[in-house]
Design an enzyme around this catalytic site. Structure first.
Site, mmCIF file in Angstrom:
data_model
loop_
_atom_site.group_PDB
_atom_site.id
_atom_site.type_symbol
_atom_site.label_atom_id
_atom_site.label_comp_id
_atom_site.label_asym_id
_atom_site.label_seq_id
_atom_site.Cartn_x
_atom_site.Cartn_y
_atom_site.Cartn_z
ATOM 1 N N ARG A 132 0.788 -1.232 0.000
ATOM 2 C CA ARG A 132 0.000 0.000 0.000
ATOM 3 C C ARG A 132 0.817 1.278 0.000
ATOM 4 O O ARG A 132 0.333 2.322 -0.368
ATOM 5 C CB ARG A 132 -0.925 0.016 1.230
ATOM 6 N N VAL A 149 15.107 -21.781 -2.390
ATOM 7 C CA VAL A 149 15.105 -23.187 -1.943
ATOM 8 C C VAL A 149 16.046 -23.295 -0.750
ATOM 9 O O VAL A 149 17.230 -22.988 -0.859
ATOM 10 C CB VAL A 149 15.605 -24.130 -3.065
ATOM 11 N N LEU A 188 20.549 -21.954 2.862
ATOM 12 C CA LEU A 188 21.418 -23.088 2.503
ATOM 13 C C LEU A 188 21.862 -23.017 1.039
ATOM 14 O O LEU A 188 21.087 -22.593 0.185
ATOM 15 C CB LEU A 188 20.675 -24.423 2.718
ATOM 16 N N ASP A 234 4.332 -25.338 -1.611
ATOM 17 C CA ASP A 234 5.591 -24.605 -1.445
ATOM 18 C C ASP A 234 6.773 -25.524 -1.789
ATOM 19 O O ASP A 234 7.714 -25.114 -2.467
ATOM 20 C CB ASP A 234 5.680 -24.087 -0.003
ATOM 21 N N LYS A 247 9.560 -25.497 -4.974
ATOM 22 C CA LYS A 247 11.019 -25.638 -4.839
ATOM 23 C C LYS A 247 11.539 -26.752 -5.751
ATOM 24 O O LYS A 247 12.609 -26.637 -6.343
ATOM 25 C CB LYS A 247 11.388 -25.929 -3.380
ATOM 26 N N GLY A 257 12.731 -19.554 8.314
ATOM 27 C CA GLY A 257 12.891 -18.532 9.351
ATOM 28 C C GLY A 257 13.413 -17.256 8.717
ATOM 29 O O GLY A 257 14.233 -17.304 7.796
HETATM 30 N N1 LIG Z 1 9.603 -16.675 6.186
HETATM 31 C C1 LIG Z 1 10.415 -17.658 5.804
HETATM 32 O O1 LIG Z 1 10.942 -18.438 6.604
HETATM 33 C C2 LIG Z 1 10.751 -17.838 4.349
HETATM 34 C C3 LIG Z 1 11.633 -18.868 3.948
HETATM 35 C C4 LIG Z 1 12.000 -18.981 2.609
HETATM 36 C C5 LIG Z 1 11.457 -18.117 1.677
HETATM 37 N N2 LIG Z 1 10.567 -17.153 2.083
HETATM 38 C C6 LIG Z 1 10.036 -16.260 1.071
HETATM 39 O O2 LIG Z 1 10.347 -14.917 1.435
HETATM 40 C C7 LIG Z 1 9.315 -14.048 0.971
HETATM 41 C C8 LIG Z 1 8.820 -13.189 2.111
HETATM 42 O O3 LIG Z 1 8.282 -13.981 3.146
HETATM 43 P P1 LIG Z 1 7.751 -13.288 4.486
HETATM 44 O O4 LIG Z 1 7.619 -14.383 5.447
HETATM 45 O O5 LIG Z 1 8.626 -12.131 4.825
HETATM 46 O O6 LIG Z 1 6.317 -12.745 4.029
HETATM 47 P P2 LIG Z 1 5.462 -11.521 4.702
HETATM 48 O O7 LIG Z 1 5.866 -11.308 6.102
HETATM 49 O O8 LIG Z 1 4.036 -11.774 4.373
HETATM 50 O O9 LIG Z 1 5.934 -10.252 3.862
HETATM 51 C C9 LIG Z 1 5.578 -10.072 2.535
HETATM 52 C C10 LIG Z 1 5.845 -8.626 2.183
HETATM 53 O O10 LIG Z 1 5.621 -8.469 0.787
HETATM 54 C C11 LIG Z 1 4.824 -7.326 0.569
HETATM 55 N N3 LIG Z 1 4.061 -7.521 -0.673
HETATM 56 C C12 LIG Z 1 3.238 -8.550 -0.991
HETATM 57 N N4 LIG Z 1 2.732 -8.365 -2.231
HETATM 58 C C13 LIG Z 1 3.257 -7.211 -2.689
HETATM 59 C C14 LIG Z 1 3.094 -6.461 -3.892
HETATM 60 N N5 LIG Z 1 2.302 -6.889 -4.869
HETATM 61 N N6 LIG Z 1 3.759 -5.290 -4.016
HETATM 62 C C15 LIG Z 1 4.566 -4.833 -3.022
HETATM 63 N N7 LIG Z 1 4.744 -5.494 -1.851
HETATM 64 C C16 LIG Z 1 4.099 -6.668 -1.706
HETATM 65 C C17 LIG Z 1 3.957 -7.207 1.792
HETATM 66 O O11 LIG Z 1 3.530 -5.860 1.918
HETATM 67 P P3 LIG Z 1 2.587 -5.321 3.127
HETATM 68 O O12 LIG Z 1 3.555 -5.156 4.272
HETATM 69 O O13 LIG Z 1 2.039 -4.049 2.632
HETATM 70 O O14 LIG Z 1 1.580 -6.400 3.347
HETATM 71 C C18 LIG Z 1 4.922 -7.632 2.890
HETATM 72 O O15 LIG Z 1 5.676 -6.527 3.335
HETATM 73 C C19 LIG Z 1 8.245 -14.953 0.369
HETATM 74 O O16 LIG Z 1 8.430 -15.046 -1.028
HETATM 75 C C20 LIG Z 1 8.522 -16.302 1.001
HETATM 76 O O17 LIG Z 1 8.108 -17.370 0.187
HETATM 77 C C21 LIG Z 1 10.224 -16.988 3.377
#
Ligand SMILES: NC(=O)c1ccc[n+]([C@@H]2O[C@H](COP(=O)([O-])OP(=O)(O)OC[C@H]3O[C@@H](n4cnc5c(N)ncnc54)[C@H](OP(=O)(O)O)[C@@H]3O)[C@@H](O)[C@H]2O)c1
Length: 460
Positions: free
Chosen positions: A148, A250, A254, A319, A323, A437
């Site tokens: 937003r 992935v 790691l 998910d 990967k 994480g």
């Molecule tokens: N968490 C993990 O352990 C982990 C592990 C491996 C990979 N990942 C990958 O890392 C990425 C982030 O994960 P997360 O856990 O940090 O997710 P999250 O906490 O939900 O954060 C996602 C962020 O992306 C923003 N966003 C979503 N759609 C958007 C768009 N169209 N335009 C601009 N901003 C957008 C959101 O904005 P708002 O703040 O405005 O909602 C939020 O700030 C994901 O791709 C996930 O698959 C995460």
């Protein structure tokens, strides 16, 4: 003199140190007309030193500066390049960086200050002074964007106070502003770090890469999404100068994608990959002993930031399937998501309801999961396993494994990937460690950023 629209604090500082030394020489902007400027590298040390012009022109090329004409002085003590005036500041900075007269500066657009985003911004805040002082790397947060709102600064937001600037901004977010913002800055290099899980953002990668903007991401959408979009990204990388870095898609931090690439590039043949690829499901199943209901563990994992924004992305196995598709494409298999046989853990009843409702009804998982656990108890342990074979067969789901299997002894959010290849046939090559994480994922993204910086010439 350096003049023009980019008359910023940094440019004024550069004006003051206009003639920086190149050994016994200087790099300076010596002349400009309205649309063409001449940049000259002058120095005694050039005569008989191989590689000086390669360094100068390599630095300009890496910054995407088009050279209109070049000339070398008869004395071999100067090289001049005519560049578009609009790129002159960037060219001068790139040339200085190329000869280590100033740091390599990368202008960053960070999309998604969520769990991983916040962890990454904090890691960069802590590391930035050391990277600047010891490695000649200057990271500038040009733009920060969520769904937003967005906030930007032509000189870079302060890494310590981005949160206040972001929460106070009234500017709305538009992905259309990302490339113009990065192009606007006088810094030689630009990169987007996409920390969302959004297709809408992934749709822009090819366009950004084609414009010379590097892309780094843990977002799996591009690597596992429609083949056409994936090919457009590959095409932009092979025909342009920008890099697409996705190690953290992935296994979080790691070295899994890098390992597959090294195997393939060195001529090894991957016969099969057997893996536990969901840190979330590993954590859930390692801790699921029947004493607490499964839904309780899922809620705890979500609170601790181990799950995807929507935990059904983990529980459905999608998910992991994503990967697997990323790894399959890395070994050259043309696998699409619908070709993966996925056995979901999400009961029908909550598979397609809105997120809030699914979270409220997680208890529907408890009975079927308890039944799976007691079935597995006869043979050993219950694990979530993904397999990929050379002929493109890909499967994801629960498996009962003997208590002696390597996957039976994983701890916490450990991922484990076993590669069987022509070279690692009898004993597989194994990569293991925490695979989920915010901190480790952010570290994986940060490592990709530093690898990019090294590629661009930073001394890392
Ligand atoms: N968490 C993990 O352990 C982990 C592990 C491996 C990979 N990942 C990958 O890392 C990425 C982030 O994960 P997360 O856990 O940090 O997710 P999250 O906490 O939900 O954060 C996602 C962020 O992306 C923003 N966003 C979503 N759609 C958007 C768009 N169209 N335009 C601009 N901003 C957008 C959101 O904005 P708002 O703040 O405005 O909602 C939020 O700030 C994901 O791709 C996930 O698959 C995460």
């Amino acid at each position: 003199m350096i003049r023009g629209e980019h008359s910023s604090r940094a440019v004024r500082a550069l004006e003051e140190t206009f003639a920086l030394e190149l050994g016994s020489g200087v790099i300076q902007r010596v002349w400009s007309e309205s649309d063409v400027s001449v940049l000259a590298a002058v120095g005694e040390g050039m005569v008989g030193t191989p590689g000086v012009s390669a360094r100068l022109f390599g630095a300009l090329a890496a910054a995407g500066v088009n050279i209109r004409a070049i000339a070398q002085g008869a004395s071999e003590r100067s090289i001049s390049a005519a560049v578009p005036t609009v790129d002159a500041d960037r060219a001068l900075r790139a040339a200085h960086g190329g000869f280590y007269l100033s740091p390599q500066t990368i202008s960053l657009a960070v999309i998604g200050p969520g769990n991983v985003g916040r962890a990454l911004l904090e890691q960069i805040r802590v590391a930035a002074p050391r990277l600047h002082a010891s490695h000649g790397l200057d990271l500038r947060l040009r733009l920060l964007m969520g769904t937003r709102r967005s906030v930007g600064d032509p000189l870079g937001l302060d890494w310590s106070s981005w949160e206040r600037a972001y929460s106070e901004t009234a500017e709305t977010a538009s992905l259309d502003t990302v490339a113009p913002c990065l192009r606007d800055a006088p810094w030689p290099h630009a990169a987007v770090i996409d920390l969302s899980a959004s297709d809408e953002v992934a749709d822009r990668y090819a366009e950004w890469l084609a414009a010379g903007i590097h892309v780094i991401t843990p977002n799996k959408r591009a690597g596992s999404g429609p083949a056409e979009r994936y090919r457009a990204i590959q095409h932009a990388c092979t025909t342009g100068r920008a890099l697409f870095k996705c190690e953290a898609t992935v296994g979080a931090g790691l070295p899994i994608v890098g390992t597959v690439r090294d195997l393939v590039h060195t001529g090894d043949e991957v016969d099969s990959i057997e893996c536990v690829l969901s840190g979330t499901l590993a954590w859930l199943l390692n801790g699921f002993d029947g004493r607490s209901p499964f839904s309780e563990l899922v809620r705890e994992a979500r609170e601790r930031g181990f799950t995807e924004p929507d935990p059904r992305d983990d529980l459905s196995g999608m998910d992991v399937a994503r990967k697997l598709v990323i790894l399959a494409r890395e070994i050259g298999a043309e696998l699409d998501l619908d070709h993966v046989e996925v056995r979901s853990l999400v009961p029908e009843a909550i598979a397609s309801v809105p997120l809030e409702e699914a979270l409220a009804r997680l208890e529907t998982m408890d009975e079927p999961m308890a039944a799976e656990l007691s079935k597995a108890a006869d043979s050993g342990v219950l694990r979530h396993v993904a397999t990929l074979s050379r002929d493109g067969r890909a499967e994801v789901g629960l498996r009962a494994l003997s208590a002696t299997h390597a996957f039976a002894h994983l701890r916490g959010t450990d991922n484990c990937v076993q590669f069987r290849t022509s070279r690692y046939r009898d004993n597989p090559l194994v990569v293991q460690g925490p695979g989920a994480g915010p901190d480790v994922t952010a570290a994986g993204v940060f490592s990709d950023l530093l690898r990019l910086a090294a590629h661009l010439g930073a001394r890392l």
